[in-house]
Scaffold this motif. Structure first.
Motif, PDB file in Angstrom:
ATOM      1  N   LEU A  77       0.834  -1.198   0.000  1.00  0.00           N
ATOM      2  CA  LEU A  77       0.000   0.000   0.000  1.00  0.00           C
ATOM      3  C   LEU A  77       0.872   1.252   0.000  1.00  0.00           C
ATOM      4  O   LEU A  77       0.579   2.225  -0.707  1.00  0.00           O
ATOM      5  N   PHE A  78       1.959   1.242   0.737  1.00  0.00           N
ATOM      6  CA  PHE A  78       2.854   2.396   0.783  1.00  0.00           C
ATOM      7  C   PHE A  78       3.572   2.588  -0.552  1.00  0.00           C
ATOM      8  O   PHE A  78       3.785   3.727  -0.979  1.00  0.00           O
ATOM      9  N   VAL A  79       3.943   1.504  -1.212  1.00  0.00           N
ATOM     10  CA  VAL A  79       4.541   1.619  -2.548  1.00  0.00           C
ATOM     11  C   VAL A  79       3.546   2.267  -3.504  1.00  0.00           C
ATOM     12  O   VAL A  79       3.889   3.183  -4.258  1.00  0.00           O
ATOM     13  N   PHE A  80       2.305   1.801  -3.472  1.00  0.00           N
ATOM     14  CA  PHE A  80       1.276   2.377  -4.332  1.00  0.00           C
ATOM     15  C   PHE A  80       1.068   3.856  -4.007  1.00  0.00           C
ATOM     16  O   PHE A  80       0.890   4.671  -4.913  1.00  0.00           O
ATOM     17  N   ALA A  81       1.088   4.221  -2.742  1.00  0.00           N
ATOM     18  CA  ALA A  81       0.914   5.624  -2.356  1.00  0.00           C
ATOM     19  C   ALA A  81       2.079   6.475  -2.861  1.00  0.00           C
ATOM     20  O   ALA A  81       1.884   7.641  -3.225  1.00  0.00           O
ATOM     21  N   GLN A  82       3.277   5.881  -2.918  1.00  0.00           N
ATOM     22  CA  GLN A  82       4.431   6.639  -3.390  1.00  0.00           C
ATOM     23  C   GLN A  82       4.350   6.976  -4.876  1.00  0.00           C
ATOM     24  O   GLN A  82       5.083   7.844  -5.345  1.00  0.00           O
ATOM     25  N   TYR A  83       3.492   6.320  -5.624  1.00  0.00           N
ATOM     26  CA  TYR A  83       3.269   6.730  -7.011  1.00  0.00           C
ATOM     27  C   TYR A  83       2.611   8.102  -7.054  1.00  0.00           C
ATOM     28  O   TYR A  83       2.824   8.867  -7.997  1.00  0.00           O
ATOM     29  N   TYR A  84       1.798   8.426  -6.069  1.00  0.00           N
ATOM     30  CA  TYR A  84       1.004   9.652  -6.064  1.00  0.00           C
ATOM     31  C   TYR A  84       1.661  10.801  -5.312  1.00  0.00           C
ATOM     32  O   TYR A  84       1.389  11.967  -5.610  1.00  0.00           O
ATOM     33  N   VAL A  85       2.487  10.512  -4.335  1.00  0.00           N
ATOM     34  CA  VAL A  85       3.072  11.550  -3.483  1.00  0.00           C
ATOM     35  C   VAL A  85       3.865  12.580  -4.289  1.00  0.00           C
ATOM     36  O   VAL A  85       3.610  13.788  -4.151  1.00  0.00           O
ATOM     37  N   PRO A  86       4.816  12.198  -5.142  1.00  0.00           N
ATOM     38  CA  PRO A  86       5.585  13.222  -5.853  1.00  0.00           C
ATOM     39  C   PRO A  86       4.718  14.113  -6.745  1.00  0.00           C
ATOM     40  O   PRO A  86       4.920  15.319  -6.805  1.00  0.00           O
ATOM     41  N   VAL A  87       3.739  13.519  -7.403  1.00  0.00           N
ATOM     42  CA  VAL A  87       2.873  14.297  -8.298  1.00  0.00           C
ATOM     43  C   VAL A  87       2.082  15.324  -7.491  1.00  0.00           C
ATOM     44  O   VAL A  87       1.952  16.478  -7.900  1.00  0.00           O
ATOM     45  N   MET A  88       1.568  14.911  -6.349  1.00  0.00           N
ATOM     46  CA  MET A  88       0.794  15.847  -5.537  1.00  0.00           C
ATOM     47  C   MET A  88       1.682  16.923  -4.917  1.00  0.00           C
ATOM     48  O   MET A  88       1.244  18.054  -4.733  1.00  0.00           O
ATOM     49  N   LEU A  89       2.912  16.585  -4.580  1.00  0.00           N
ATOM     50  CA  LEU A  89       3.816  17.583  -4.000  1.00  0.00           C
ATOM     51  C   LEU A  89       4.122  18.707  -4.982  1.00  0.00           C
ATOM     52  O   LEU A  89       4.228  19.863  -4.582  1.00  0.00           O
ATOM     53  N   VAL A  90       4.292  18.380  -6.269  1.00  0.00           N
ATOM     54  CA  VAL A  90       4.610  19.429  -7.244  1.00  0.00           C
ATOM     55  C   VAL A  90       3.362  20.080  -7.830  1.00  0.00           C
ATOM     56  O   VAL A  90       3.455  21.141  -8.436  1.00  0.00           O
ATOM     57  N   THR A  91       2.196  19.477  -7.637  1.00  0.00           N
ATOM     58  CA  THR A  91       0.979  20.009  -8.239  1.00  0.00           C
ATOM     59  C   THR A  91       0.185  20.887  -7.285  1.00  0.00           C
ATOM     60  O   THR A  91      -0.369  21.907  -7.686  1.00  0.00           O
ATOM     61  N   PHE A  92       0.101  20.504  -6.021  1.00  0.00           N
ATOM     62  CA  PHE A  92      -0.765  21.185  -5.069  1.00  0.00           C
ATOM     63  C   PHE A  92       0.044  21.810  -3.936  1.00  0.00           C
ATOM     64  O   PHE A  92       1.159  21.385  -3.646  1.00  0.00           O
TER      65      PHE A  92
END
Length: 185
Positions: A77-92
């Motif tokens: 689950l944490f690996v899957f969440a890490q797919y989204y973390v970088p995108v959200m950090l630079v987007t929002f």
């Protein structure tokens, strides 16, 4: 941060000045990415120790097998969440806590796309492993690693996860802003 920003723009089919946008994204997001990296290392270290411990203890008591499976599920689950973390950090402009909360939600909502992405990345890793057989393919593999692998992997991640972020976060926000603008007129 820079690679995520540039490949996210390409996944959105927007232009990016590679050098300048890369530099600005690193400059604006380095703290959040550094903290995220430390959290990842700590989380995976703790989980790897726990999985090894529960694995060895499961031979004496089967209740530890359940704990080991829970730790493995948490790590996936944490690996899957890490797919989204970088995108959200630079987007929002969100706090790290909000980013992790949203990333964990997306890890569950986008389970099939996350599994597909993981299989594709594992297949890519397996192909690179197989390329070590002949000297010519080793040279090609090294060139691919140096020049294309990181950008290709990040583009693949952004291309896969950004539509879900757009659908669940960006479009509802834009709709809300539009409704507020129409309500004021």
């Amino acid at each position: 941060a820079g690679l995520t920003f540039v490949t996210r723009n390409y996944a959105r089919e927007e232009h990016a000045f590679i050098f300048w946008d890369f530099r600005d994204a690193v400059k604006n997001n380095w703290k959040a990415f550094l903290i995220n990296g430390a959290i990842c290392y700590a989380f995976y270290f703790i989980l790897s120790v726990a999985i090894n411990y529960y694995s060895s203890m499961s031979k004496t008591n089967s209740i530890f097998l359940v704990a080991m499976i829970i730790c493995i599920a948490l790590s996936i689950l944490f690996v899957f969440a890490q797919y989204y973390v970088p995108v959200m950090l630079v987007t929002f402009d969100l706090t790290l806590r909000q980013v992790y909360k949203n990333a964990l939600i997306f890890a569950i909502l986008g389970i099939w796309r996350n599994l597909l992405l993981t299989v594709l990345l594992l297949l890519l890793g397996f192909l690179l492993y197989l390329s070590q057989i002949m000297p010519l393919t080793i040279i090609i593999a090294i060139l691919l690693l140096v020049f294309l692998l990181f950008s290709y992997v990040m583009f693949l991640v952004n291309f896969t996860v950004y539509p879900l972020i757009d659908k669940m976060m960006i479009k509802p926000y834009q709709k809300k802003l539009k409704e507020e603008a129409n309500g004021e007129e």
